[in-house]
Design a protein around this motif. Sequence first.
Motif, PDB file in Angstrom:
ATOM      1  N   TYR A   1       0.738  -1.126  -0.007  1.00  0.00           N
ATOM      2  CA  TYR A   1       0.141   0.048   0.068  1.00  0.00           C
ATOM      3  C   TYR A   1       0.885   1.106   0.014  1.00  0.00           C
ATOM      4  CZ  TYR A   1      -3.529   3.339   1.430  1.00  0.00           C
ATOM      5  OH  TYR A   1      -4.331   4.434   1.849  1.00  0.00           O
ATOM      6  N   SER A   2       1.639   1.494   0.784  1.00  0.00           N
ATOM      7  CA  SER A   2       2.772   2.402   0.908  1.00  0.00           C
ATOM      8  C   SER A   2       3.526   2.537  -0.079  1.00  0.00           C
ATOM      9  CB  SER A   2       3.379   2.478   2.234  1.00  0.00           C
ATOM     10  OG  SER A   2       4.155   1.514   2.576  1.00  0.00           O
ATOM     11  N   THR A   3       3.973   1.553  -0.662  1.00  0.00           N
ATOM     12  CA  THR A   3       4.981   1.459  -1.952  1.00  0.00           C
ATOM     13  C   THR A   3       4.391   2.038  -3.141  1.00  0.00           C
ATOM     14  OG1 THR A   3       5.384  -0.814  -1.018  1.00  0.00           O
ATOM     15  CG2 THR A   3       6.445  -0.263  -3.069  1.00  0.00           C
TER      16      THR A   3
ATOM     17  N   LEU B   1      12.727  -9.866  -1.348  1.00  0.00           N
ATOM     18  CA  LEU B   1      11.989 -10.770  -0.320  1.00  0.00           C
ATOM     19  C   LEU B   1      13.274 -11.179   0.590  1.00  0.00           C
ATOM     20  CD1 LEU B   1      10.050 -12.707   0.995  1.00  0.00           C
ATOM     21  CD2 LEU B   1      11.007 -14.633  -0.485  1.00  0.00           C
ATOM     22  N   GLY B   2      13.394 -11.019   2.059  1.00  0.00           N
ATOM     23  CA  GLY B   2      14.180 -11.166   2.878  1.00  0.00           C
ATOM     24  C   GLY B   2      14.260 -10.120   4.086  1.00  0.00           C
ATOM     25  N   ASP B   3      15.327 -10.355   4.882  1.00  0.00           N
ATOM     26  CA  ASP B   3      15.301  -9.557   5.993  1.00  0.00           C
ATOM     27  C   ASP B   3      16.193  -8.270   5.560  1.00  0.00           C
ATOM     28  OD1 ASP B   3      14.967  -9.666   9.248  1.00  0.00           O
ATOM     29  OD2 ASP B   3      16.393  -8.249   9.053  1.00  0.00           O
ATOM     30  N   ALA B   4      15.628  -7.119   6.086  1.00  0.00           N
ATOM     31  CA  ALA B   4      16.155  -5.752   5.737  1.00  0.00           C
ATOM     32  C   ALA B   4      17.444  -5.653   6.298  1.00  0.00           C
ATOM     33  CB  ALA B   4      15.556  -4.557   6.608  1.00  0.00           C
TER      34      ALA B   4
HETATM   35  C1  LIG Z   1       4.027  -2.133   9.192  1.00  0.00           C
HETATM   36  S1  LIG Z   1       4.010  -3.201   8.155  1.00  0.00           S
HETATM   37  C2  LIG Z   1       4.380  -2.368   6.810  1.00  0.00           C
HETATM   38  C3  LIG Z   1       3.042  -1.560   6.107  1.00  0.00           C
HETATM   39  C4  LIG Z   1       3.450  -0.958   4.703  1.00  0.00           C
HETATM   40  N1  LIG Z   1       4.596  -0.283   4.939  1.00  0.00           N
HETATM   41  C5  LIG Z   1       2.105  -0.138   4.189  1.00  0.00           C
HETATM   42  O1  LIG Z   1       2.154   0.525   5.017  1.00  0.00           O
HETATM   43  O2  LIG Z   1       1.525  -0.531   3.150  1.00  0.00           O
HETATM   44  C6  LIG Z   1       5.776  -3.989   8.560  1.00  0.00           C
HETATM   45  C7  LIG Z   1       6.049  -5.197   7.508  1.00  0.00           C
HETATM   46  O3  LIG Z   1       7.223  -4.840   7.637  1.00  0.00           O
HETATM   47  C8  LIG Z   1       7.871  -6.503   7.893  1.00  0.00           C
HETATM   48  N2  LIG Z   1       9.083  -6.322   8.359  1.00  0.00           N
HETATM   49  C9  LIG Z   1       9.270  -6.248   9.831  1.00  0.00           C
HETATM   50  N3  LIG Z   1      10.494  -6.276  10.153  1.00  0.00           N
HETATM   51  C10 LIG Z   1      11.167  -6.475   8.664  1.00  0.00           C
HETATM   52  C11 LIG Z   1      12.598  -6.742   8.327  1.00  0.00           C
HETATM   53  N4  LIG Z   1      13.681  -6.624   9.271  1.00  0.00           N
HETATM   54  N5  LIG Z   1      12.984  -7.075   7.122  1.00  0.00           N
HETATM   55  C12 LIG Z   1      11.903  -7.092   6.148  1.00  0.00           C
HETATM   56  N6  LIG Z   1      10.797  -6.808   6.589  1.00  0.00           N
HETATM   57  C13 LIG Z   1      10.365  -6.727   7.952  1.00  0.00           C
HETATM   58  C14 LIG Z   1       6.734  -7.040   8.251  1.00  0.00           C
HETATM   59  O4  LIG Z   1       6.616  -8.294   7.881  1.00  0.00           O
HETATM   60  C15 LIG Z   1       5.401  -6.405   7.834  1.00  0.00           C
HETATM   61  O5  LIG Z   1       4.942  -6.843   6.743  1.00  0.00           O
END
Ligand SMILES: C[S@@+](CC[C@H](N)C(=O)[O-])C[C@H]1O[C@@H](n2cnc3c(N)ncnc32)[C@H](O)[C@@H]1O
Length: 189
Positions: free
Chosen positions: A58-60, A103-106
């Motif tokens: 959504y934010s993207t 896809l993966g951890d930030a």
């Molecule tokens: C608050 S939601 C994001 C909402 C989105 N920005 C929007 O407004 O449409 C947080 C998302 O960050 C992902 N997330 C949390 N920590 C993360 C990390 N370290 N690396 C990648 N994704 C992460 C979670 O799986 C979740 O889907």
Amino acid sequence: MNALLEQLQMQGTENDALQQDKSKKWLNITPGTGKFLALLVDEIQPTRILEIGTSMGYSTLWLARAGGNSVQVVTIERDEAKHQQAQQHFRQAGMDKRIDAKLGDASDWMTRLEGQFELIFLDADRSQYLSLAPRLFQLLKPQGVLVVDNALSHADDVAPFKRWLEQQPELDVGVLPIGKGEIVAYLRD
Ligand SMILES: C[S@@+](CC[C@H](N)C(=O)[O-])C[C@H]1O[C@@H](n2cnc3c(N)ncnc32)[C@H](O)[C@@H]1O
């Protein structure tokens, strides 16, 4: 595109009201925050935007739409189901060419990203923010802006990270009462 944003906003609200498992909540930004991000993009005219925390995209989509054809948005999500669904939404919006969904951890992806970004939007696992801070700072281009969601809704969680930002002499840091509260940090040249 407006219709898709409205649909995702409504679906997110409905999903999050019913869903007990926090990892399956969408946790979209508010439409007000979307409009704020779009205004910021219009002002900065970035060529590269980094988003951490894609969820359903959504934010993207707010960021990519505001950036027009010249912008590339890199967005990172660790949950595979959300990543897949977000990519479907990007295709539906015709924006998949300008959105690079990782896809993966930030913490892992951020070490592999090259170059810098004029705008970074951070909306992920708040317990990691402090450890991500030094690399985030490196990835932010001079005269660039970092925006962090949940500055007011989860002020205690983001407080250590906000203090870290405030200790960097090159950053001007403020909090705006928009949506869930937005930290805005500007990196002086
Ligand atoms: C608050 S939601 C994001 C909402 C989105 N920005 C929007 O407004 O449409 C947080 C998302 O960050 C992902 N997330 C949390 N920590 C993360 C990390 N370290 N690396 C990648 N994704 C992460 C979670 O799986 C979740 O889907």
